[in-house]
Design a protein around this motif. Structure first.
Motif, PDB file in Angstrom:
ATOM      1  N   ALA A  25       0.848  -1.195   0.000  1.00 25.74           N
ATOM      2  CA  ALA A  25       0.000   0.000   0.000  1.00 25.74           C
ATOM      3  C   ALA A  25       0.881   1.242   0.000  1.00 25.74           C
ATOM      4  CB  ALA A  25      -0.938  -0.005   1.206  1.00 25.74           C
ATOM      5  N   ILE A  26       0.260   2.380  -0.256  1.00 26.39           N
ATOM      6  CA  ILE A  26       0.982   3.655  -0.327  1.00 26.39           C
ATOM      7  C   ILE A  26       0.778   4.424   0.974  1.00 26.39           C
ATOM      8  CG2 ILE A  26       1.210   5.832  -1.585  1.00 26.39           C
ATOM      9  CD1 ILE A  26      -0.064   4.418  -4.000  1.00 26.39           C
ATOM     10  N   PRO A  27       1.834   4.750   1.711  1.00 28.47           N
ATOM     11  CA  PRO A  27       1.669   5.530   2.945  1.00 28.47           C
ATOM     12  C   PRO A  27       0.899   6.824   2.690  1.00 28.47           C
ATOM     13  CG  PRO A  27       3.905   4.693   2.790  1.00 28.47           C
ATOM     14  CD  PRO A  27       3.244   4.400   1.470  1.00 28.47           C
ATOM     15  N   ALA A  28       0.032   7.170   3.642  1.00 24.20           N
ATOM     16  CA  ALA A  28      -0.789   8.377   3.495  1.00 24.20           C
ATOM     17  C   ALA A  28      -0.885   9.088   4.835  1.00 24.20           C
ATOM     18  CB  ALA A  28      -2.192   8.012   2.997  1.00 24.20           C
ATOM     19  N   GLY A  29      -1.109  10.383   4.782  1.00 28.71           N
ATOM     20  CA  GLY A  29      -1.257  11.159   6.005  1.00 28.71           C
ATOM     21  C   GLY A  29       0.047  11.236   6.769  1.00 28.71           C
ATOM     22  N   TYR A  30      -0.015  10.938   8.066  1.00 22.79           N
ATOM     23  CA  TYR A  30       1.182  11.081   8.895  1.00 22.79           C
ATOM     24  C   TYR A  30       2.317  10.163   8.449  1.00 22.79           C
ATOM     25  CZ  TYR A  30      -1.534  13.974  12.097  1.00 22.79           C
ATOM     26  OH  TYR A  30      -2.287  14.987  12.637  1.00 22.79           O
ATOM     27  N   SER A  31       2.008   8.926   8.071  1.00 21.94           N
ATOM     28  CA  SER A  31       3.083   8.024   7.656  1.00 21.94           C
ATOM     29  C   SER A  31       3.801   8.584   6.434  1.00 21.94           C
ATOM     30  CB  SER A  31       2.530   6.624   7.370  1.00 21.94           C
ATOM     31  OG  SER A  31       1.602   6.639   6.300  1.00 21.94           O
ATOM     32  N   ALA A  32       3.056   9.152   5.470  1.00 18.80           N
ATOM     33  CA  ALA A  32       3.678   9.736   4.285  1.00 18.80           C
ATOM     34  C   ALA A  32       4.543  10.934   4.652  1.00 18.80           C
ATOM     35  CB  ALA A  32       2.603  10.137   3.282  1.00 18.80           C
ATOM     36  N   LEU A  33       4.057  11.792   5.535  1.00 16.94           N
ATOM     37  CA  LEU A  33       4.813  12.981   5.941  1.00 16.94           C
ATOM     38  C   LEU A  33       6.059  12.600   6.722  1.00 16.94           C
ATOM     39  CD1 LEU A  33       1.713  15.106   6.966  1.00 16.94           C
ATOM     40  CD2 LEU A  33       3.241  15.618   5.046  1.00 16.94           C
ATOM     41  N   ILE A  34       5.938  11.616   7.615  1.00 17.72           N
ATOM     42  CA  ILE A  34       7.095  11.162   8.394  1.00 17.72           C
ATOM     43  C   ILE A  34       8.160  10.608   7.456  1.00 17.72           C
ATOM     44  CG2 ILE A  34       7.854   9.392  10.036  1.00 17.72           C
ATOM     45  CD1 ILE A  34       5.076   9.764  11.417  1.00 17.72           C
ATOM     46  N   ARG A  63      -4.240   1.156   9.105  1.00 19.35           N
ATOM     47  CA  ARG A  63      -5.569   1.323   8.518  1.00 19.35           C
ATOM     48  C   ARG A  63      -5.350   1.468   7.010  1.00 19.35           C
ATOM     49  NH1 ARG A  63      -6.945   5.642  10.845  1.00 19.35           N
ATOM     50  NH2 ARG A  63      -8.089   4.731  12.601  1.00 19.35           N
ATOM     51  N   ILE A  64      -5.744   0.445   6.270  1.00 23.10           N
ATOM     52  CA  ILE A  64      -5.579   0.450   4.817  1.00 23.10           C
ATOM     53  C   ILE A  64      -6.876   0.951   4.199  1.00 23.10           C
ATOM     54  CG2 ILE A  64      -4.939  -0.883   2.789  1.00 23.10           C
ATOM     55  CD1 ILE A  64      -2.763  -0.749   4.929  1.00 23.10           C
ATOM     56  N   MET A  65      -6.795   2.100   3.540  1.00 23.41           N
ATOM     57  CA  MET A  65      -7.977   2.735   2.977  1.00 23.41           C
ATOM     58  C   MET A  65      -8.030   2.524   1.469  1.00 23.41           C
ATOM     59  SD  MET A  65      -8.108   6.099   5.453  1.00 23.41           S
ATOM     60  CE  MET A  65      -9.843   6.382   5.209  1.00 23.41           C
ATOM     61  N   THR A  66      -9.122   2.946   0.855  1.00 25.29           N
ATOM     62  CA  THR A  66      -9.376   2.625  -0.541  1.00 25.29           C
ATOM     63  C   THR A  66      -8.752   3.671  -1.470  1.00 25.29           C
ATOM     64  OG1 THR A  66     -11.416   3.900  -0.791  1.00 25.29           O
ATOM     65  CG2 THR A  66     -11.601   1.739   0.266  1.00 25.29           C
ATOM     66  N   PRO A  67      -8.622   3.349  -2.755  1.00 25.19           N
ATOM     67  CA  PRO A  67      -8.052   4.329  -3.694  1.00 25.19           C
ATOM     68  C   PRO A  67      -8.796   5.659  -3.719  1.00 25.19           C
ATOM     69  CG  PRO A  67      -8.079   2.146  -4.682  1.00 25.19           C
ATOM     70  CD  PRO A  67      -8.826   2.034  -3.385  1.00 25.19           C
ATOM     71  N   ARG A  68     -10.091   5.635  -3.443  1.00 27.45           N
ATOM     72  CA  ARG A  68     -10.836   6.909  -3.488  1.00 27.45           C
ATOM     73  C   ARG A  68     -10.457   7.835  -2.328  1.00 27.45           C
ATOM     74  NH1 ARG A  68     -15.260   7.512  -0.201  1.00 27.45           N
ATOM     75  NH2 ARG A  68     -15.925   5.691   0.997  1.00 27.45           N
ATOM     76  N   HIS A  69      -9.798   7.307  -1.297  1.00 30.44           N
ATOM     77  CA  HIS A  69      -9.346   8.128  -0.176  1.00 30.44           C
ATOM     78  C   HIS A  69      -7.964   8.727  -0.427  1.00 30.44           C
ATOM     79  CE1 HIS A  69     -12.319   5.495   1.978  1.00 30.44           C
ATOM     80  NE2 HIS A  69     -12.606   6.645   2.549  1.00 30.44           N
ATOM     81  N   ALA A  70      -7.328   8.355  -1.536  1.00 27.07           N
ATOM     82  CA  ALA A  70      -5.936   8.757  -1.756  1.00 27.07           C
ATOM     83  C   ALA A  70      -5.787  10.279  -1.780  1.00 27.07           C
ATOM     84  CB  ALA A  70      -5.428   8.163  -3.062  1.00 27.07           C
ATOM     85  N   PRO A  71      -4.893  10.836  -0.971  1.00 27.47           N
ATOM     86  CA  PRO A  71      -4.673  12.294  -0.986  1.00 27.47           C
ATOM     87  C   PRO A  71      -3.787  12.698  -2.151  1.00 27.47           C
ATOM     88  CG  PRO A  71      -3.218  11.279   0.607  1.00 27.47           C
ATOM     89  CD  PRO A  71      -4.068  10.173   0.060  1.00 27.47           C
ATOM     90  N   HIS A  72      -3.829  13.982  -2.477  1.00 25.02           N
ATOM     91  CA  HIS A  72      -2.897  14.511  -3.466  1.00 25.02           C
ATOM     92  C   HIS A  72      -1.494  14.422  -2.874  1.00 25.02           C
ATOM     93  CE1 HIS A  72      -1.073  17.482  -6.245  1.00 25.02           C
ATOM     94  NE2 HIS A  72      -2.004  17.018  -7.080  1.00 25.02           N
ATOM     95  N   PRO A  73      -0.501  13.970  -3.661  1.00 24.83           N
ATOM     96  CA  PRO A  73       0.844  13.737  -3.106  1.00 24.83           C
ATOM     97  C   PRO A  73       1.621  15.026  -2.855  1.00 24.83           C
ATOM     98  CG  PRO A  73       0.842  13.291  -5.453  1.00 24.83           C
ATOM     99  CD  PRO A  73      -0.588  13.583  -5.080  1.00 24.83           C
TER     100      PRO A  73
END
Length: 514
Positions: A25-34, A63-73
């Motif tokens: 999966a692709i890290p998102a939110g805090y994990s992506a920022l960290i 928490r693995i979320m769906t592609p529709r939840h993906a934030p702008h990178p």
């Protein structure tokens, strides 16, 4: 946003910072920022990522979320995702803002000046860093809360007109742990435990209630020392019990904490009283060269003044707008992680639980719930709760041993003690409080009622001093309702066989042993 684009956000991974994801999966939110900014922070208890499937799954701390939840990178995209789905992690946010500097934050606010997430990010930047961004005051956009009350418990509301924000953070920039709303906590609160306690107390005669309260107070004091592995003389236990009985009468400030340390230590010839001037850790030393082997490293001594001021401000302000047990968990566990004294921290930590509960009127007047006894019975879980944060904190603390076999912290760690997720601590504490109300309080009251019946029936047919009746009961209680041969031959040699048999029968009837 040029500064943010210099950082590369991760693509699909199966391992993030040595932690395996349940699926690629692709890290998102805090994990992506960290990951993108290389932030040295305690990882959130739950990390988010975007998976390939159209279902949300939670497993193994992810928490693995769906592609529709993906934030702008972008930094804005991941920050918005974090605030929307993950709540506030103030330690991560502060370190992020220190790395990004003001430029990308100013840019995202200028791009979306009325956006609710942009204005929340703007507020949090200035609140956490103390620096004012080069932005005019907001003049449009509806007022929104900083803390999403659907995700986390919030404090009293203050209007921050510069951002058109409602500041409902349950603390100050010096001390503001947060607690997530969970099903467990909602269930505990729905039990209305103070009302249950009042109902139990209402059915207990006043004189019996006073004795019950005295026993529970002594039980808590003794248990609090036992948790520390200490067996002090009875006078110290009673003196600390009296202090617990007065909890909530005085606000917590530096002088009060110092007073409590003097009471709890008693003989302080071998301990330096007052706030620490050196480092501190919880753990052991190796056997060869006395190298520290820490399980937890406490706050640096130079950070103590601000941290203590933050706890004082929390106790005298936001704490009084939170649920009582949640506020008690925040203050008490924050204190024990900071560890401001050389000794006495654990017992004062548990005193602070009583302080907050009493300040709220959570327990009936004159009754102290023996929370320390409940903790002692669940000591392994208690340690796991403490370690739930200490283990995530320890790898981030750079330290060296001192000639005195202590530790000296080398990096800036103050934010890790003022901002942490106190959710596990609140859930644990609520379970302990529930046990004291639903088990300890009624059981002790019922025990004293049975004990009174036992004494009355013994006194009805034999004239015995109260002291001996108490001793008689203890022998029976320790020996399964029977007088041992040793007791019959010594302290109670004057009893006939018939009298001894009648006493044993009274005990069996009274305590349900027939």
């Amino acid at each position: 946003m040029a500064a943010a684009q210099q950082h590369q956000f991760s693509g699909p991974v199966i391992v993030f910072q040595e932690i395996r994801l349940p699926e690629t999966a692709i890290p998102a939110g805090y994990s992506a920022l960290i990951g993108a900014y290389g932030l040295a922070v305690p990882l959130p208890r739950t990390l988010s990522a975007i998976g390939e499937h159209h279902r949300i799954t939670e497993r193994d701390g992810w928490r693995i979320m769906t592609p529709r939840h993906a934030p702008h990178p972008t930094v804005e995209g991941h920050l918005t995702f974090a605030l929307k789905y993950e709540g506030l992690d103030l330690a991560v946010l502060k370190r992020l803002f220190q790395v990004t500097g003001p430029v990308p934050i100013e840019a995202l606010v200028r791009e979306r000046p009325t956006g609710s997430y942009a204005r929340r990010i703007w507020f949090l930047y200035e609140w956490l860093t103390g620096a004012r961004l080069d932005l005019p005051d907001a003049d449009a956009g509806r007022y929104v809360p900083v803390v999403d009350p659907e995700l986390q418990w919030s404090g009293p509301v203050k209007t921050a007109s510069r951002y058109r924000i409602r500041d409902n953070l349950p603390g100050t920039p010096e001390f503001c742990p947060l607690v997530f709303r969970t099903k467990a906590l909602e269930k505990f609160i729905g039990l209305e435990l103070p009302r249950r306690a009042e109902g139990i107390v209402a059915d207990v005669p006043r004189d019996l209630l006073a004795r019950t309260a005295a026993f529970l107070l002594l039980k808590d004091s003794r248990s609090s020392y036992a948790i520390e592995g200490e067996r002090p003389p009875q006078d110290r236990i009673q003196r600390w019990g009296r202090a617990i009985g007065e909890a909530g009468r005085q606000p917590i400030d530096r002088d009060e904490l110092l007073r409590l340390q003097r009471i709890v230590l008693g003989d302080a010839r071998f301990v330096r009283l007052g706030f620490r001037k050196e480092g501190a850790f919880v753990g052991q030393h190796d056997r060869d060269n006395r190298m520290p082997l820490p399980d937890h490293i406490s706050a640096r001594p130079e950070d103590l003044p601000r941290l203590i001021d933050g706890m004082v401000a929390f106790d005298q302000g936001p704490a009084q707008n939170l649920d009582a047990v949640i506020a008690a968990a925040i203050l008490a566990f924050g204190f024990v992680y900071i560890h401001p004294f050389e000794d006495g921290n654990g017992r004062i930590h548990r005193y602070l639980i009583h302080h907050v509960l009493a300040m709220y009127g959570f327990n009936p007047p004159g009754v102290v719930f023996p929370v320390s006894a409940a903790i002692l019975d669940r000591i392994d879980e208690y340690r796991r709760v403490l370690e739930s944060y200490s283990q995530r904190l320890l790898p981030l603390v750079e330290w060296e041993p001192t000639p005195q076999f202590n530790v000296r912290v080398l990096n800036d760690t103050g934010d890790f003690y003022r901002f942490f997720d106190a959710t596990p601590h609140a859930e644990f504490l609520y379970a302990c409080v529930q046990r004291t109300i639903e088990r300890d309080l009624p059981e002790e009251s019922a025990f004293l009622q049975r004990y009174d019946r036992f004494r009355q029936q013994v006194d009805a047919f034999i004239d015995m001093p109260e002291r001996l009746t108490d001793l008689l009961f203890r022998f029976l209680h320790q020996n399964g309702g029977h007088l041992s041969n040793r007791a019959r031959e010594n302290e109670f040699a004057a009893l006939t066989n018939d009298e001894a048999g009648r006493i044993e029968a009274i005990y069996a009837r009274t305590f349900g042993m027939d």
